[in-house]
Design a protein around this motif. Structure first.
Motif, PDB file in Angstrom:
ATOM      1  N   SER A  52      16.121  -5.900   8.956  1.00 51.11           N
ATOM      2  CA  SER A  52      16.796  -6.325   7.731  1.00 51.11           C
ATOM      3  C   SER A  52      15.824  -6.814   6.999  1.00 51.11           C
ATOM      4  O   SER A  52      14.639  -7.161   7.153  1.00 51.11           O
ATOM      5  N   ALA A  53      16.126  -6.619   5.602  1.00 56.44           N
ATOM      6  CA  ALA A  53      15.093  -7.240   4.424  1.00 56.44           C
ATOM      7  C   ALA A  53      14.975  -8.734   4.647  1.00 56.44           C
ATOM      8  O   ALA A  53      13.844  -9.055   4.380  1.00 56.44           O
ATOM      9  N   SER A  54      15.901  -9.397   5.236  1.00 52.89           N
ATOM     10  CA  SER A  54      15.586 -11.019   5.236  1.00 52.89           C
ATOM     11  C   SER A  54      14.535 -11.215   6.249  1.00 52.89           C
ATOM     12  O   SER A  54      13.779 -12.038   6.025  1.00 52.89           O
ATOM     13  N   TYR A  55      14.723 -10.326   7.317  1.00 55.15           N
ATOM     14  CA  TYR A  55      13.678 -10.734   8.298  1.00 55.15           C
ATOM     15  C   TYR A  55      12.337 -10.291   7.954  1.00 55.15           C
ATOM     16  O   TYR A  55      11.199 -10.852   8.237  1.00 55.15           O
ATOM     17  N   LEU A  56      12.305  -9.139   7.291  1.00 54.22           N
ATOM     18  CA  LEU A  56      10.947  -8.592   6.758  1.00 54.22           C
ATOM     19  C   LEU A  56      10.226  -9.788   5.811  1.00 54.22           C
ATOM     20  O   LEU A  56       9.207 -10.035   5.862  1.00 54.22           O
ATOM     21  N   GLY A  96       0.825  -1.145  -0.050  1.00 50.63           N
ATOM     22  CA  GLY A  96       0.069   0.015  -0.048  1.00 50.63           C
ATOM     23  C   GLY A  96       0.985   1.470   0.034  1.00 50.63           C
ATOM     24  O   GLY A  96       0.272   2.369  -0.565  1.00 50.63           O
ATOM     25  N   SER A  97       2.100   1.246   0.895  1.00 50.00           N
ATOM     26  CA  SER A  97       2.849   2.415   0.699  1.00 50.00           C
ATOM     27  C   SER A  97       3.868   2.347  -0.464  1.00 50.00           C
ATOM     28  O   SER A  97       4.896   3.052  -0.671  1.00 50.00           O
ATOM     29  N   LYS A  98       3.689   1.227  -1.648  1.00 51.94           N
ATOM     30  CA  LYS A  98       4.495   1.081  -2.786  1.00 51.94           C
ATOM     31  C   LYS A  98       5.957   1.074  -2.179  1.00 51.94           C
ATOM     32  O   LYS A  98       6.710   1.764  -3.283  1.00 51.94           O
ATOM     33  N   ALA A  99       6.454   0.379  -1.443  1.00 54.18           N
ATOM     34  CA  ALA A  99       7.805   0.272  -1.082  1.00 54.18           C
ATOM     35  C   ALA A  99       8.474  -1.307  -1.371  1.00 54.18           C
ATOM     36  O   ALA A  99       7.512  -2.117  -1.386  1.00 54.18           O
ATOM     37  N   THR A 100       9.410  -1.209  -1.749  1.00 51.01           N
ATOM     38  CA  THR A 100      10.272  -2.483  -1.866  1.00 51.01           C
ATOM     39  C   THR A 100      10.381  -3.057  -0.725  1.00 51.01           C
ATOM     40  O   THR A 100      10.559  -2.158   0.739  1.00 51.01           O
ATOM     41  N   GLN A 101      10.848  -4.435  -0.440  1.00 50.17           N
ATOM     42  CA  GLN A 101      11.108  -4.928   0.933  1.00 50.17           C
ATOM     43  C   GLN A 101      12.316  -4.315   1.373  1.00 50.17           C
ATOM     44  O   GLN A 101      12.246  -4.055   2.845  1.00 50.17           O
ATOM     45  N   ALA A 102      13.467  -3.912   0.653  1.00 48.85           N
ATOM     46  CA  ALA A 102      14.497  -3.366   1.274  1.00 48.85           C
ATOM     47  C   ALA A 102      14.114  -2.012   1.697  1.00 48.85           C
ATOM     48  O   ALA A 102      14.364  -1.550   3.031  1.00 48.85           O
ATOM     49  N   ALA A 103      13.292  -1.043   0.932  1.00 47.49           N
ATOM     50  CA  ALA A 103      13.116   0.150   1.435  1.00 47.49           C
ATOM     51  C   ALA A 103      12.329  -0.030   2.697  1.00 47.49           C
ATOM     52  O   ALA A 103      12.490   0.819   3.736  1.00 47.49           O
ATOM     53  N   PHE A 104      11.252  -0.767   2.687  1.00 47.82           N
ATOM     54  CA  PHE A 104      10.392  -0.976   3.882  1.00 47.82           C
ATOM     55  C   PHE A 104      11.334  -1.352   5.241  1.00 47.82           C
ATOM     56  O   PHE A 104      10.775  -1.003   6.103  1.00 47.82           O
ATOM     57  N   ALA A 105      11.815  -2.353   4.922  1.00 48.47           N
ATOM     58  CA  ALA A 105      12.701  -2.830   6.061  1.00 48.47           C
ATOM     59  C   ALA A 105      13.536  -1.612   6.675  1.00 48.47           C
ATOM     60  O   ALA A 105      13.546  -1.856   7.975  1.00 48.47           O
TER      61      ALA A 105
END
Length: 470
Positions: free
Chosen positions: A33-37, A18-27
Motif C-alpha cells: 500500500s502507498a501508506s506502508y511505502l 530514480g525510477s521517477k515514480a510517485t509513491q502510489a505507482a511505486f507501491a
C-alpha cells in the motif's frame, strides 16, 4: 529500533525517485500500500523480507547493496566525533545515532566536518608558541583528510574508473599477458610514448616529459611499481575527463584537495588496470585470498593486492567485505578502508594489541590474529611487514605493516583461517579502535584514558594504570 529490523527508508526513496515514480505507482509496482511505502521511506516501519526480495527482483539490484550496513562507517565516524569532551553535555543513544545516519546523512557529514575543523584549530592553537606564530607554522590547509574521507564514504569504489580499467585490461589481454609489457606497448602504440630509465640521481618513481613523449621510470624500483606507474600515466592521458567529473561531484573545499584527489583517482585506475575486477575477484575466490599467490599471478605487490581487495564493491558482484590498512612504525594509519563492520579511528594511533604492530617484529612472515572489539564483533586479521626503497645498500628503506581482515563469519573464504579455532571465543584477542574511544576498563596497553569516562585515583593502591575507569 529493534535488533534485526531493517530500516532503509532513504535508500527506498532514492530508488523510487530514480525510477521517477510517485509513491502510489511505486507501491503498486512492489505490491504494497502507498501508506506502508510512506512509512518505510520515513523509517517509521522496517522493510519486510518479501518487500526486499521484490525490490531486488523488480529493479535488478543486489540485496547486499541495499540491505547491507552501508551506514556503519558513517555511524562510526559520527560516534567518534561525539565522543569528544566538547559534547559532554550530550550523550546520544545508538538508536539516535542510527536515525541521524540513516535519515539525515548530509547532516552527519556536516557535523563530522565541523568537528574535524574544530579539532584542527584546537590542535593548532595548543601547539602555537611565539616562534610558530611568527613563522605561521600551521597555516596551510590539510587536504589529505578530506580526500581520505571522500574515498571512505564512496566505499572505496569508483565505478566509472573501475569499468574503464577493466575494459582496457580486456583489450590488452591483462592478466593473461604480462601487464608491464602490455602497458609499455600500449603507451608506445597509442600515444607514441617511449619508456626510458630515469637517472639514479633523479630520485623519482616516474617522470613524464610531454615534449619528448618519454616516460622515465626508476630502474631500481620493483617491477610491480614500474607497472603501476605506467598504468598511472595511462590514467593521466586517457581518463582526465572522467576524473574531472568525479572531482566536481565531490565539491572539495580547497584546490589542494582537488589535486590530491586527482592523484588518488589515477592511482585507483592504475590498480584496477593491473588487477581487473572480474578476473581478480575470481582469483581471490579460487585461491581463498592467498595474498602471496595472488600477487604472483598478477605480477603485483602484496600491498597492491590487499588494497585492491578493499575496493571490490561493485553492485551485484561484491567481494568479501574486508578491512585494509597500512601502518607505519609510529602507529600512524597512512592508508585505510573498511567494508567490514570494523571502522578505523580517524584520530590517534591504532590499538597496540592489534597484530599489525607485531608484523614489524617478524619481517617476511604473514601473521594471523583472531580479534574481538568491545562491541563483541569478531575478526580474522592478517598482517605482514613490507619495505619500500631502491638504490641499494645505503638507500633509506621505508617500512610499513599492511593488514587485511574480515568478520569471522567470512573467515572460511581465507586460507589464513585454516587450523584456527573460530568457535573458541577464548582464542580471540581483545582489541579496540583507539584508546580515546575504547570502552575497555582493564586494558594493560592503554595509552590514554577514554574521553568520556570518569576516572578515579586510589592513592593507597596502584594497578597497571595509575587510575581506574568508571
Amino acid at each position: 529500533m529493534a535488533a534485526g529490523k531493517l530500516f532503509i527508508g532513504r535508500k527506498v526513496r532514492e530508488l523510487r525517485e530514480g525510477s521517477k515514480a510517485t509513491q502510489a505507482a511505486f507501491a503498486e509496482r512492489i505490491g504494497i500500500s502507498a501508506s506502508y511505502l510512506n512509512q518505510i521511506e520515513n523509517n517509521q516501519r522496517p522493510v519486510s523480507a518479501s518487500v526486499l526480495l521484490t525490490l531486488a527482483e523488480n529493479f535488478k539490484i543486489d540485496i547486499g547493496s541495499i540491505s547491507g550496513s552501508d551506514s556503519d562507517r558513517l555511524l562510526s565516524a559520527l560516534s567518534e566525533a561525539l565522543a569528544d569532551p566538547v559534547f559532554d553535555a550530550y550523550s546520544p543513544s545508538l538508536q539516535e545515532l542510527k536515525l541521524v545516519t540513516q535519515n539525515a546523512p548530509g547532516f552527519a557529514h556536516a557535523l563530522i566536518a565541523s568537528h574535524q575543523a574544530y579539532r584542527r584549530n584546537s590542535e593548532q592553537l595548543a601547539s602555537f608558541d611565539d616562534h610558530m606564530v611568527r613563522t605561521n607554522a600551521f597555516s596551510d590547509p590539510t587536504p589529505y583528510d578530506e580526500v581520505r574521507d571522500f574515498f571512505h564514504f564512496v566505499d572505496n569504489y569508483i565505478p566509472e574508473l573501475d569499468l574503464a580499467a577493466e575494459l582496457l585490461a580486456n583489450e590488452l589481454g591483462i592478466p593473461d599477458r604480462d601487464a608491464g609489457f602490455a602497458l609499455s606497448n600500449h603507451l608506445e602504440n597509442r600515444h607514441g610514448i617511449r619508456i626510458l630509465r630515469a637517472e639514479p640521481h633523479e630520485d623519482v618513481l616516474r617522470r613524464y616529459d610531454g615534449a619528448s613523449r618519454a616516460l622515465f621510470l626508476n630502474p631500481y624500483s620493483a617491477v610491480s611499481t614500474r607497472t603501476f606507474q605506467m598504468a598511472f600515466q595511462i590514467a593521466a592521458l586517457e581518463l582526465e575527463s572522467e576524473i574531472e567529473a568525479v572531482v566536481r561531484r565531490a565539491n572539495f573545499r580547497t584546490q589542494g584537495s582537488v589535486d590530491i584527489c586527482k592523484i588518488g583517482l589515477r592511482n585507483y585506475f592504475a590498480g584496477a588496470l593491473m588487477l581487473p575486477y572480474q578476473d581478480f575477484l575470481a582469483t581471490a575466490e579460487e585461491l581463498r585470498h592467498d595474498l602471496e599467490l595472488m600477487a604472483t599471478r598478477f605480477g603485483a605487490s602484496l600491498e597492491q593486492v590487499s588494497h585492491r581487495l578493499s575496493t571490490l564493491q561493485r553492485p551485484g558482484r561484491k567481494g568479501v567485505p574486508v578491512f585494509f590498512a597500512r601502518i607505519d612504525r609510529a602507529g600512524n594509519i597512512t592508508k585505510r578502508h573498511s567494508a567490514a563492520k570494523l571502522q578505523f579511528a580517524r584520530f590517534g594511533a591504532a590499538c597496540p594489541l592489534w597484530n599489525a604492530h607485531q608484523a614489524f617484529e617478524t619481517p617476511g612472515r604473514i601473521i594471523r590474529q583472531l580479534a574481538e572489539t568491545p562491541d563483541g564483533a569478531r575478526y580474522l586479521s592478517v598482517a605482514t611487514e613490507i619495505a619500500k626503497g631502491s638504490g641499494g645498500f645505503n638507500a633509506p628503506q621505508r617500512r610499513y605493516a599492511i593488514t587485511l581482515g574480515c568478520e569471522v563469519g567470512y573467515a572460511k573464504n581465507f586460507v589464513y583461517a585454516d587450523s584456527l579455532d573460530l568457535s573458541n571465543r577464548a582464542a580471540f584477542d581483545p582489541i579496540g579502535i583507539s584508546c580515546r574511544i575504547c570502552e575497555r576498563t582493564s586494558c594493560p596497553q592503554r595509552a590514554v584514558p577514554p574521553l568520556k569516562s570518569r576516572l578515579t585515583v586510589d592513592h593507597q593502591r596502584r594497578g597497571i594504570l595509575p587510575y581506574q575507569i568508571s
